[in-house]
Design a protein around this motif. Structure first.
Motif, mmCIF file in Angstrom:
data_model
loop_
_atom_site.group_PDB
_atom_site.id
_atom_site.type_symbol
_atom_site.label_atom_id
_atom_site.label_comp_id
_atom_site.label_asym_id
_atom_site.label_seq_id
_atom_site.Cartn_x
_atom_site.Cartn_y
_atom_site.Cartn_z
ATOM 1 N N ALA A 85 74.403 113.419 23.849
ATOM 2 C CA ALA A 85 73.777 112.935 25.081
ATOM 3 C C ALA A 85 74.459 111.649 25.517
ATOM 4 O O ALA A 85 74.750 110.769 24.700
ATOM 5 N N ALA A 86 74.703 111.538 26.823
ATOM 6 C CA ALA A 86 75.435 110.393 27.362
ATOM 7 C C ALA A 86 74.804 109.935 28.667
ATOM 8 O O ALA A 86 74.048 110.691 29.302
ATOM 9 N N PRO A 87 75.103 108.706 29.098
ATOM 10 C CA PRO A 87 74.617 108.240 30.402
ATOM 11 C C PRO A 87 75.449 108.850 31.537
ATOM 12 O O PRO A 87 76.248 108.184 32.189
ATOM 13 N N GLY A 88 75.268 110.145 31.740
ATOM 14 C CA GLY A 88 76.049 110.900 32.722
ATOM 15 C C GLY A 88 77.230 111.580 32.053
ATOM 16 O O GLY A 88 77.703 111.150 30.986
ATOM 17 N N THR A 89 77.733 112.654 32.668
ATOM 18 C CA THR A 89 78.844 113.392 32.059
ATOM 19 C C THR A 89 80.196 112.725 32.291
ATOM 20 O O THR A 89 81.152 113.014 31.576
ATOM 21 N N HIS A 90 80.281 111.847 33.284
ATOM 22 C CA HIS A 90 81.567 111.242 33.629
ATOM 23 C C HIS A 90 82.191 110.524 32.437
ATOM 24 O O HIS A 90 83.408 110.581 32.214
ATOM 25 N N ILE A 91 81.364 109.860 31.650
ATOM 26 C CA ILE A 91 81.861 109.080 30.518
ATOM 27 C C ILE A 91 82.360 109.968 29.380
ATOM 28 O O ILE A 91 83.103 109.523 28.501
ATOM 29 N N LEU A 92 81.979 111.251 29.394
ATOM 30 C CA LEU A 92 82.262 112.127 28.265
ATOM 31 C C LEU A 92 83.685 112.683 28.248
ATOM 32 O O LEU A 92 84.231 112.935 27.167
ATOM 33 N N LEU A 93 84.290 112.887 29.408
ATOM 34 C CA LEU A 93 85.591 113.569 29.431
ATOM 35 C C LEU A 93 86.657 112.838 28.607
ATOM 36 O O LEU A 93 87.323 113.465 27.767
ATOM 37 N N PRO A 94 86.861 111.522 28.769
ATOM 38 C CA PRO A 94 87.878 110.872 27.924
ATOM 39 C C PRO A 94 87.545 110.943 26.438
ATOM 40 O O PRO A 94 88.455 111.071 25.605
ATOM 41 N N HIS A 121 87.808 114.634 37.656
ATOM 42 C CA HIS A 121 88.353 115.332 36.484
ATOM 43 C C HIS A 121 89.871 115.148 36.399
ATOM 44 O O HIS A 121 90.411 114.858 35.326
ATOM 45 N N ALA A 122 90.550 115.317 37.522
ATOM 46 C CA ALA A 122 92.008 115.146 37.523
ATOM 47 C C ALA A 122 92.386 113.693 37.269
ATOM 48 O O ALA A 122 93.336 113.404 36.524
ATOM 49 N N ARG A 123 91.656 112.770 37.867
ATOM 50 C CA ARG A 123 91.976 111.352 37.681
ATOM 51 C C ARG A 123 91.842 110.947 36.215
ATOM 52 O O ARG A 123 92.717 110.277 35.656
ATOM 53 N N LEU A 124 90.754 111.366 35.574
ATOM 54 C CA LEU A 124 90.544 110.990 34.178
ATOM 55 C C LEU A 124 91.564 111.660 33.261
ATOM 56 O O LEU A 124 92.025 111.052 32.291
ATOM 57 N N ALA A 125 91.927 112.906 33.567
ATOM 58 C CA ALA A 125 92.946 113.573 32.751
ATOM 59 C C ALA A 125 94.282 112.842 32.848
ATOM 60 O O ALA A 125 94.986 112.659 31.836
ATOM 61 N N ARG A 126 94.628 112.385 34.046
ATOM 62 C CA ARG A 126 95.873 111.617 34.210
ATOM 63 C C ARG A 126 95.793 110.295 33.460
ATOM 64 O O ARG A 126 96.764 109.860 32.824
#
Length: 348
Positions: A85-94, A121-126
């Motif tokens: 569980a996280a404070p939103g999914t955005h923080i999880l991708l990295p 998604h693309a920005r964080l992957a880069r």
């Protein structure tokens, strides 16, 4: 990482929901604004007031365990131990990228992102070092090390077959890769389309709380992953990533099956009503979900401007000038939207 490229990737991306920017663009628009630029449910879950201790004390581990159990049952995950569980999914991708690919993350690796979709998604992957290929073709995904699919997709609502996603995940897993499926809007789709019960070393699923429950501000999201990865993510996030008030709201909402069923029916009805208003104005819906509608029309920019001048914000896409995404109005927004669309029709 090249500093110039890093700075470019770190630039803000245009998102829906920016009312301050809308006010700058349309300073004479009537207020209050009607924000239809997101896919967030306008009918928020009617949670009970959190207890005072939710604010005055650190969150209890037992409360987090309870939340994860409720979420696992709601989503159909194998168990609560498969959730982080996280404070939103955005923080999880990295964090997911580091868990799967190691500290060097994307160095020398490629990521394929089924697009158009969330630009983050693309920005964080880069930012994690991947060479990113944004593609409209599902068959391009299997050649990458990391594949990201939003299902159903935002903004067009495309829905990808469960069997196709599972087959792709197995192909990627066989070469040490990963399929990340973002199911942010899956609550309004038949549960049989979800792959959350099939997570394995080559498949991780993201689930968002705020969109369906209309509570984006509580910041709650989950990674559903193989148990070792879920445990690693939870350890990296730490013991107090989810605030006490969010734990209270999340547990209550996940348990309320009657509200969930009634809301799915209401959203379907509201989406049909919105389709009717748009059709009357000569705007045909070509995709979306029951939380947002997707339009392709050569007049899209003119519609965006007209609605903005009426104090109604919809989502436009600078890279696709013929596209609009329109969310559902709340109870008080229907009459203003209908009046604005009728005025647009008269002047077209």
């Amino acid at each position: 990482m090249d500093l110039k490229q890093g700075k470019q990737d770190g630039q803000a991306i245009e998102h829906g929901g920016n009312l301050a920017r809308a006010q700058q663009m349309f300073p004479d628009a009537p207020t209050p604004w009607i924000d239809l630029s997101t896919g967030i449910n306008p009918h928020s879950y009617p949670y009970s007031p959190p207890p005072a201790t939710a604010f005055s004390r650190l969150p209890e581990p037992a409360d987090l365990a309870c939340l994860k159990g409720e979420a696992a049952r709601a989503y159909g995950a194998p168990s609560a131990d498969h959730l982080a569980a996280a404070p939103g999914t955005h923080i999880l991708l990295p964090l997911i990228i580091e868990a799967v690919f190691g500290p060097s993350a994307g160095a020398g690796r490629t990521a394929a992102i089924l697009s158009p979709t969330y630009a983050e998604h693309a920005r964080l992957a880069r930012l994690c070092g991947f060479t990113v290929n944004e593609t409209a073709h599902f068959e391009d995904m299997s050649s990458a090390d990391l594949a990201i699919v939003v299902n159903p997709n935002n903004p067009d609502g495309r829905l990808f077959a469960r069997d196709d996603l599972l087959a792709l995940s197995r192909r990627l897993s066989s070469k040490g890769g990963l399929l990340l499926v973002d199911e942010a809007f899956m609550e309004v789709i038949a549960p049989s389309h979800s792959v959350v019960d099939g997570v394995h070393d080559g498949l991780i699923v993201l689930r968002s709380f705020g969109k369906f429950y209309g509570l984006a501000g509580v910041r709650l999201g989950f990674a559903v992953a193989p148990q070792p990865i879920a445990e690693w993510l939870s350890a990296r996030l730490g013991p107090w990533a989810i605030p006490g008030p969010t734990l209270h709201v999340g547990r209550e909402a996940f348990r309320d099956h009657a509200w969930q069923a009634q809301m799915c029916a209401r959203l379907t009805q509201d989406a049909g009503r919105l389709d009717g208003l748009l059709a009357t104005a000569g705007l045909n819906v070509c995709g979306g979900t029951s939380l947002f509608r997707y339009l392709r029309d050569r007049r899209a920019q003119a519609v965006f401007e007209h609605l903005g001048q009426a104090g109604i914000l919809v989502r436009r896409f600078s890279e696709h000038p013929d596209v609009l995404r329109i969310g559902l109005p709340g109870v008080d927004g229907w009459e203003r939207l209908e009046a604005a669309l009728c005025a647009k029709m008269r002047h077209s």
